[in-house]
Write a protein that holds these residues in place. Sequence first.
Motif, PDB file in Angstrom:
ATOM      1  N   ILE A  45      40.756 -49.478  99.081  1.00 34.30           N
ATOM      2  CA  ILE A  45      40.874 -48.511  97.993  1.00 34.30           C
ATOM      3  C   ILE A  45      39.842 -48.821  96.911  1.00 34.30           C
ATOM      4  N   ARG A  46      39.666 -50.084  96.593  1.00 32.82           N
ATOM      5  CA  ARG A  46      38.690 -50.477  95.564  1.00 32.82           C
ATOM      6  C   ARG A  46      37.270 -50.201  96.011  1.00 32.82           C
ATOM      7  N   GLY A  47      37.008 -50.283  97.301  1.00 35.43           N
ATOM      8  CA  GLY A  47      35.670 -50.047  97.821  1.00 35.43           C
ATOM      9  C   GLY A  47      35.269 -48.585  97.773  1.00 35.43           C
ATOM     10  N   ARG A  48      36.227 -47.669  97.742  1.00 36.65           N
ATOM     11  CA  ARG A  48      35.937 -46.240  97.692  1.00 36.65           C
ATOM     12  C   ARG A  48      35.456 -45.777  96.335  1.00 36.65           C
ATOM     13  N   ARG A  49      35.766 -46.540  95.310  1.00 36.02           N
ATOM     14  CA  ARG A  49      35.406 -46.142  93.940  1.00 36.02           C
ATOM     15  C   ARG A  49      33.957 -46.313  93.674  1.00 36.02           C
TER      16      ARG A  49
ATOM     17  N   THR B 211      41.513 -65.186  93.539  1.00 35.35           N
ATOM     18  CA  THR B 211      42.449 -64.701  92.529  1.00 35.35           C
ATOM     19  C   THR B 211      43.026 -65.883  91.759  1.00 35.35           C
TER      20      THR B 211
ATOM     21  N   TRP C  61      44.021 -53.027  99.378  1.00 35.75           N
ATOM     22  CA  TRP C  61      43.453 -53.083  98.035  1.00 35.75           C
ATOM     23  C   TRP C  61      41.930 -53.068  98.095  1.00 35.75           C
ATOM     24  N   LYS C  62      41.350 -53.823  99.017  1.00 37.59           N
ATOM     25  CA  LYS C  62      39.890 -53.831  99.156  1.00 37.59           C
ATOM     26  C   LYS C  62      39.382 -52.474  99.621  1.00 37.59           C
TER      27      LYS C  62
END
Length: 79
Positions: free
Chosen positions: A75-79, A25, A72-73
């Motif tokens: 939730i982002r991985g589910r998309r 980041t 965050w990873k």
Amino acid sequence: MPVLFLIIVGAAAGFIATRVMDLKTDLITTVVIGMLGALIGGLVLRFLLMLSGMAAGFVGAVLGAMLLIWAWKAIRGRR
């Protein structure tokens, strides 16, 4: 002074957490992650472990930042 302390602890905690969790980041994101982690982790550690002082705040900040990165990873991985 407390705001400056939160930014410094947040920067350190965010740096450690992003390195441990292998997340690349920029500086602003690292500080924000650390500051949010400080809020999350500091409250959790103080309530659960009854620790007080700066040590609990810093350890809680790192653990909270790592928890925030993990969520965050996930939730982002589910998309």
